[in-house]
Design an enzyme around this catalytic site. Structure first.
Site, PDB file in Angstrom:
ATOM      1  N   GLY A  18     -37.521 -14.097 -45.515  1.00 58.02           N
ATOM      2  CA  GLY A  18     -37.982 -12.763 -45.118  1.00 58.02           C
ATOM      3  C   GLY A  18     -36.904 -11.725 -45.331  1.00 58.02           C
ATOM      4  O   GLY A  18     -37.150 -10.659 -45.896  1.00 58.02           O
ATOM      5  N   ILE A 147     -47.736 -29.877 -47.204  1.00 59.70           N
ATOM      6  CA  ILE A 147     -49.143 -30.012 -47.616  1.00 59.70           C
ATOM      7  C   ILE A 147     -49.827 -28.650 -47.559  1.00 59.70           C
ATOM      8  O   ILE A 147     -50.542 -28.249 -48.466  1.00 59.70           O
ATOM      9  CB  ILE A 147     -49.880 -31.004 -46.689  1.00 59.70           C
ATOM     10  CG1 ILE A 147     -49.359 -32.414 -46.953  1.00 59.70           C
ATOM     11  CG2 ILE A 147     -51.383 -30.937 -46.898  1.00 59.70           C
ATOM     12  CD1 ILE A 147     -50.000 -33.483 -46.103  1.00 59.70           C
ATOM     13  N   GLN A 191     -31.514 -29.253 -56.362  1.00 60.57           N
ATOM     14  CA  GLN A 191     -32.096 -29.884 -57.553  1.00 60.57           C
ATOM     15  C   GLN A 191     -33.447 -30.527 -57.212  1.00 60.57           C
ATOM     16  O   GLN A 191     -34.417 -30.397 -57.949  1.00 60.57           O
ATOM     17  CB  GLN A 191     -31.160 -30.969 -58.082  1.00 60.57           C
ATOM     18  CG  GLN A 191     -29.843 -30.450 -58.645  1.00 60.57           C
ATOM     19  CD  GLN A 191     -28.954 -31.611 -59.094  1.00 60.57           C
ATOM     20  OE1 GLN A 191     -29.442 -32.612 -59.606  1.00 60.57           O
ATOM     21  NE2 GLN A 191     -27.658 -31.479 -58.893  1.00 60.57           N
ATOM     22  N   CYS A 380     -45.086  -1.677 -22.194  1.00 66.72           N
ATOM     23  CA  CYS A 380     -46.424  -2.252 -22.091  1.00 66.72           C
ATOM     24  C   CYS A 380     -46.608  -2.961 -20.748  1.00 66.72           C
ATOM     25  O   CYS A 380     -46.806  -2.315 -19.735  1.00 66.72           O
ATOM     26  CB  CYS A 380     -46.699  -3.159 -23.292  1.00 66.72           C
ATOM     27  SG  CYS A 380     -48.459  -3.309 -23.616  1.00 66.72           S
ATOM     28  N   GLY A 382     -44.392  -4.084 -18.988  1.00 65.94           N
ATOM     29  CA  GLY A 382     -43.310  -3.537 -18.167  1.00 65.94           C
ATOM     30  C   GLY A 382     -43.752  -2.257 -17.464  1.00 65.94           C
ATOM     31  O   GLY A 382     -43.371  -1.996 -16.312  1.00 65.94           O
ATOM     32  N   GLU A 404     -55.718  -8.698 -14.657  1.00 68.81           N
ATOM     33  CA  GLU A 404     -55.258  -9.802 -15.525  1.00 68.81           C
ATOM     34  C   GLU A 404     -54.871 -11.029 -14.695  1.00 68.81           C
ATOM     35  O   GLU A 404     -54.876 -12.150 -15.193  1.00 68.81           O
ATOM     36  CB  GLU A 404     -54.051  -9.302 -16.346  1.00 68.81           C
ATOM     37  CG  GLU A 404     -53.523 -10.304 -17.337  1.00 68.81           C
ATOM     38  CD  GLU A 404     -52.454  -9.751 -18.275  1.00 68.81           C
ATOM     39  OE1 GLU A 404     -52.103  -8.553 -18.183  1.00 68.81           O
ATOM     40  OE2 GLU A 404     -51.966 -10.528 -19.100  1.00 68.81           O
ATOM     41  N   HIS A 513     -45.690  -0.009 -27.755  1.00 64.93           N
ATOM     42  CA  HIS A 513     -44.498  -0.778 -28.165  1.00 64.93           C
ATOM     43  C   HIS A 513     -43.648   0.032 -29.146  1.00 64.93           C
ATOM     44  O   HIS A 513     -43.795  -0.134 -30.360  1.00 64.93           O
ATOM     45  CB  HIS A 513     -44.927  -2.081 -28.840  1.00 64.93           C
ATOM     46  CG  HIS A 513     -45.522  -3.077 -27.907  1.00 64.93           C
ATOM     47  ND1 HIS A 513     -44.753  -3.996 -27.231  1.00 64.93           N
ATOM     48  CD2 HIS A 513     -46.799  -3.286 -27.521  1.00 64.93           C
ATOM     49  CE1 HIS A 513     -45.551  -4.744 -26.471  1.00 64.93           C
ATOM     50  NE2 HIS A 513     -46.789  -4.333 -26.637  1.00 64.93           N
ATOM     51  N   GLU A 515     -40.701  -0.399 -29.961  1.00 66.70           N
ATOM     52  CA  GLU A 515     -39.755  -1.242 -30.726  1.00 66.70           C
ATOM     53  C   GLU A 515     -40.244  -1.542 -32.141  1.00 66.70           C
ATOM     54  O   GLU A 515     -39.439  -1.768 -33.033  1.00 66.70           O
ATOM     55  CB  GLU A 515     -39.455  -2.546 -29.965  1.00 66.70           C
ATOM     56  CG  GLU A 515     -40.583  -3.569 -29.871  1.00 66.70           C
ATOM     57  CD  GLU A 515     -41.497  -3.365 -28.669  1.00 66.70           C
ATOM     58  OE1 GLU A 515     -41.625  -2.213 -28.196  1.00 66.70           O
ATOM     59  OE2 GLU A 515     -42.107  -4.353 -28.212  1.00 66.70           O
TER      60      GLU A 515
HETATM   61  N1  GLN Z   1     -50.896  -8.279 -20.672  1.00 67.47           N
HETATM   62  C1  GLN Z   1     -50.955  -6.864 -20.746  1.00 67.47           C
HETATM   63  C2  GLN Z   1     -52.256  -6.370 -21.347  1.00 67.47           C
HETATM   64  O1  GLN Z   1     -52.931  -7.087 -22.049  1.00 67.47           O
HETATM   65  C3  GLN Z   1     -49.765  -6.279 -21.490  1.00 67.47           C
HETATM   66  C4  GLN Z   1     -49.688  -6.671 -22.928  1.00 67.47           C
HETATM   67  C5  GLN Z   1     -48.351  -6.407 -23.551  1.00 67.47           C
HETATM   68  O2  GLN Z   1     -47.337  -6.231 -22.861  1.00 67.47           O
HETATM   69  N2  GLN Z   1     -48.283  -6.382 -24.850  1.00 67.47           N
HETATM   70  O3  GLN Z   1     -52.621  -5.234 -21.159  1.00 67.47           O
END
Ligand code: GLN
Length: 538
Positions: A18, A147, A191, A380, A382, A404, A513, A515
């Site tokens: 990569g 495979i 090789q 997210c 967090g 959740e 996100h 990042e």
């Molecule tokens: N579990 C949470 C949701 O689905 C947060 C998902 C995450 O942090 N990417 O909303």
């Protein structure tokens, strides 16, 4: 017409296919060409979205909402080109497409076979959705001889025949090990790997030899002789101290020159390595460092938070300091130990996550960051945890929770069944686990007089999402009355996107996100700002 570069691997996995592909993409781009990167994954999962980060590292999300292999993150970070849904495919997806077509009678009752039906579908993927690129680099996951990778190797063999051998280039990346006991460098595995590739009908044009030491000319000559590759095309890649050195190192070994030579194309521009030199220097030479705690469930696996680790490093680069990541396993973090564990850190970050396990430690850590005015960044999951913490401890909703985690309690975070994109209502009605999330780029409006607006210097931002649950907007006023500002909202004002604390030096949490969009040559403002605050903290 586009030229195609196929990158395969041999001997062992994790050699850095990569990174090699991404570095080559940068070099070709820097020489003035338009490049696209693609990944073909041999596993049977239909997409990487439902794969555990423990097994496969992070799931990378593209602008257009594809859940892809983390290599696409490398591609984006090095090339600066945003990947698309059409840049990653798995065996599972190929088979599912072919089988769907078969069920609809698309093959007119013929016998459906790996060759030509599966290989045709792979070839279609390779050619699909291109727009005037000069080069399309396709990395084949796994190693030659597996495979699962056989149909891919066969498809690229056919593909090069279809478009003419001079329009396709095969690069094979192998390991050239050094044996300490006998103080020798060994070319035999290379090789053998090339022999395997040739038995499948592919003669590599360039061999990249990964090694921990410089490979003497005599050994490279041996590889050239036995593998039938011009000595100029036996390219060594000796371990680098930081990944940011990779484009510099590949250029030094003439990889880009040899690729252009093969296609008989002249460079349009002189390659510019200065940004990589600058960043390498900072990463390797900066003495000053700060500790940032990352509290998550998958901290034991190096690649589980790949983009996040990278983004924090980028934030460090823009502040001229090294960021040490203190990884704390949320499932093992005892509430009684939080103070001791977090006392010395300059910033606390809770990344994305799924499920109830380990959440109590996260919530308590957020309380610690809030009360002790330690810079805090929630991403997210967090952000959802920061909401629960604030609801429990400041709004006195002791049973605040997320749906959740199952039934019961007061679900301040709940499932989204519909949301808007580009003015259209989207309904998440699919019962399958894969593909039911709010994925990819969505707009967020930023509020005046907020820290977030100061950071982004913009009224409207676009960031990548990947979540099923959402903070219930009905609680907004209650939170704001107690000092937590909802400083970013979806354009229809229904979905909270960003929260921040007023009486705190840096407490920001986001539903998306960031990042995924940070790049070494263009660090994300949120990460630069967070690291700056952490630097000022101590
Ligand atoms: N579990 C949470 C949701 O689905 C947060 C998902 C995450 O942090 N990417 O909303």
């Amino acid at each position: 017409m586009a030229r195609y570069i196929f990158v395969t691997g041999g001997v062992v996995s994790s050699l850095g296919k990569g990174l090699s592909s991404a570095s080559l993409a940068y070099l070709l781009q820097s020489r003035g060409f338009k490049v696209r990167l693609r990944k073909l994954d041999p596993y049977l999962n239909v997409d990487p979205g439902t794969m555990s980060p423990f097994q496969h590292g992070e799931v990378f999300v593209t602008d257009d909402g594809a859940e892809t292999d983390l290599d696409l993150g490398h591609y984006e970070r090095f090339s600066g080109i945003a990947s698309k849904k059409s840049d990653n495919i798995t065996t599972g997806k190929i088979y599912s497409d072919v089988l769907k077509k078969e069920r609809k009678g698309g093959y007119l009752g013929k016998t459906v076979q790996v060759i030509p039906h599966i290989t045709d579908r792979i070839k279609e993927f390779i050619k699909n959705d291109t727009s005037k690129e000069d080069f399309i680099i396709c990395e084949i996951g796994g190693i030659v001889g597996d495979i699962e990778s056989l149909p891919f190797v066969e498809a690229i063999r056919q593909f090069s025949n279809d478009i003419g051998k001079r329009n396709a280039l095969f690069i094979h990346l192998t390991l050239v090990p050094y044996l300490k006991a006998s103080d020798e460098i060994k070319t035999k595995p290379t090789q053998h790997s090339v022999k395997e590739l040739r038995s499948l009908g592919i003669q590599p044009d360039i061999i990249i030899c990964r090694s921990e030491r410089v490979i003497p000319l005599e050994h490279r000559k041996k590889i050239s002789l036995f593998c039938n590759v011009d000595i100029k095309n036996v390219i060594q890649t000796v371990d680098v101290k930081t990944i940011y050195e990779a484009p510099i190192s590949f250029n030094r070994e003439n990889l880009d020159t040899q690729v252009l030579d093969y296609f008989k194309i002249k460079s349009k521009k002189k390659v510019n390595l200065n940004p990589w030199k600058k960043i390498t220097k900072i990463v390797l030479n900066t003495k000053k460092s700060i500790d940032i705690a990352i509290i998550g469930k998958y901290v034991d696996l190096k690649d589980a938070y790949k983009s996040l680790d990278e983004a924090l490093t980028h934030g460090g680069v823009s502040n001229n300091l090294k960021v040490n990541l203190v990884r704390i396993d949320s499932e093992k973090l005892k509430v009684s130990e939080i103070k001791k564990r977090l006392k010395g850190v300059s910033g606390i970050l809770i990344p994305g996550g799924f499920g109830k396990r380990g959440t109590e430690g996260k919530i308590e850590s957020i309380k610690y960051a809030r009360q002790n005015k330690v810079p805090f960044f929630g991403i997210c999951f967090g952000m959802q945890m920061a909401i629960i913490e604030f609801a429990r401890n400041k709004l006195n909703i002791k049973k605040a929770t997320s749906s959740e985690f199952g039934k019961g309690g007061v679900p301040i975070i709940g499932l989204i069944t519909e949301w808007r994109k580009d003015g259209k209502v989207i309904k998440g009605t699919d019962k399958n686990l894969g593909g039911t999330m709010r994925l990819g780029l969505y707009d967020a409006k930023l509020r005046d007089n907020s820290l977030i607006k100061e950071i982004y210097k913009s009224n409207l931002i676009k960031e990548r999402h990947r979540h099923r649950y959402e903070v219930n907007i009905a609680y907004k006023d209650k939170f704001e009355n107690k000092g937590m500002m909802f400083s970013g909202l979806s354009p229809d004002n229904k979905l909270p996107e960003i929260i921040e604390l007023k009486n705190h030096p840096w407490f920001v949490a986001v539903q998306f996100h960031p990042e995924f969009k940070s790049r070494p040559l263009d660090p994300h403002p949120l990460f630069s700002s967070f690291i700056k605050a952490a630097k000022n903290h101590r």
